[in-house]
Enzyme design. Sequence first.
Site, mmCIF file in Angstrom:
data_model
loop_
_atom_site.group_PDB
_atom_site.id
_atom_site.type_symbol
_atom_site.label_atom_id
_atom_site.label_comp_id
_atom_site.label_asym_id
_atom_site.label_seq_id
_atom_site.Cartn_x
_atom_site.Cartn_y
_atom_site.Cartn_z
ATOM 1 N N GLN A 75 -30.113 11.444 -12.963
ATOM 2 C CA GLN A 75 -30.046 11.338 -11.650
ATOM 3 C C GLN A 75 -29.662 9.935 -11.237
ATOM 4 O OE1 GLN A 75 -30.589 12.826 -8.765
ATOM 5 N NE2 GLN A 75 -31.282 14.754 -9.368
ATOM 6 N N SER A 76 -28.607 9.525 -11.888
ATOM 7 C CA SER A 76 -28.046 8.184 -11.734
ATOM 8 C C SER A 76 -27.401 7.800 -10.378
ATOM 9 C CB SER A 76 -27.002 7.976 -13.054
ATOM 10 O OG SER A 76 -26.112 6.718 -12.657
ATOM 11 N N ASN A 77 -27.826 7.018 -9.815
ATOM 12 C CA ASN A 77 -27.019 6.710 -8.387
ATOM 13 C C ASN A 77 -25.891 6.147 -8.660
ATOM 14 O OD1 ASN A 77 -29.270 7.233 -6.443
ATOM 15 N ND2 ASN A 77 -30.320 5.430 -7.747
ATOM 16 N N VAL A 79 -23.696 6.703 -11.294
ATOM 17 C CA VAL A 79 -22.765 7.718 -11.521
ATOM 18 C C VAL A 79 -21.934 8.632 -10.233
ATOM 19 C CG1 VAL A 79 -22.344 10.022 -12.619
ATOM 20 C CG2 VAL A 79 -23.281 8.446 -13.779
#
Length: 336
Positions: A75-77, A79
């Site tokens: 859930q990387s913001n 990325v």
Amino acid sequence: MHLARFPRVRMFPTPTPLERLDNLTRELGGPEIWIKRDDCTVVATGGNKIRKLEYLVGAARAEGADHLVTQGAVQSNHVRQTAAVARRFGMKCTALLEHRIETNDRDYLNSGNVLLDRLFDCAIEYRAAGLDMNAEAEAKGAALRETGAKPYVIPGGGSNPVGALGYVGCAQELMQQADEMGLRIDRVVTATGSAGTQAGLVVGLAGCNAGVPVLGIGVRLPKDRQEANVHRLAEATAELVGVRGGVPRGAVEANCDYVGPGYGQPTPGMIEAVLMLARLEGVLLDPVYSGKAMAGMIDLIRKGAIGKGERVVFLHTGGAVGLFGYTGVFEQAMAS
Ligand SMILES: *Cc1c(COP(=O)(O)O)cnc(C)c1O
């Protein structure tokens, strides 16, 4: 400091808003709490990585890159923001997503940031937990180079000296904004993860001799390691921008008491903070970073460690899209 020396692309209007949170201030009985809205950086629902990407993409274009490669948790913001920015500048994007959290939750694995990564047609590869993810990204970049692509590899969170320039600029922007508003700031509070945001702020504030301390609230590592990471990056960033004398170790403060069971793992304080900001102010925080940072700030206020007479600026680093990866957590909290 002279940031115009560095190649940059522009993606959002500045300054981002600086707003007083009257209802939260009243609820806690002081200090006076303000919020710097870096969740409002326009691209793909915004967030702090856009400021870093202005300089990282500037550097990538200067060397003729046609492909951004980066990495993050599922859930990387970072990325999601990198995937969008790549499209905006006509580049491809490859992202390595680390299964940093052990879960089978359908929303965590597919919704929120992951859904948006896919909308931007980002090429996603998954990696098991615990690898050196920046080394994995470098290896992916090398493999793409073999095929004739011109990749530019961005470390996790965009946190290197070039990316941190975005937050050197934010510090200058904040001080100018405060001076124009006649606002004395006693302290800045921010979430700190891959360290670029806090490092950039510390260097920017030192560079304009603001005398305003920054408190980072950690989301992953213990205090000694987090502070060491922030300090190392701050020193390298100070060197890049030419802040003489570097950054004293004492200018780097992180409180890592609010991580809970681990990175991306919900805590009662995070849930309370997300609900409080939503219900008192109509502001959306996120479960992994800004929610835990706000939980830490609220607890430090309740304990008196942040004084009632202060004026505090909370940097909103974005991330609300991540809420959709945690639907069950909030449904359960609101049902009880
Ligand atoms: C990445 C991120 C942070 C942490 O910033 P770093 O520069 O990695 O320390 C904070 N908040 C949100 C929402 C983020 O996505």
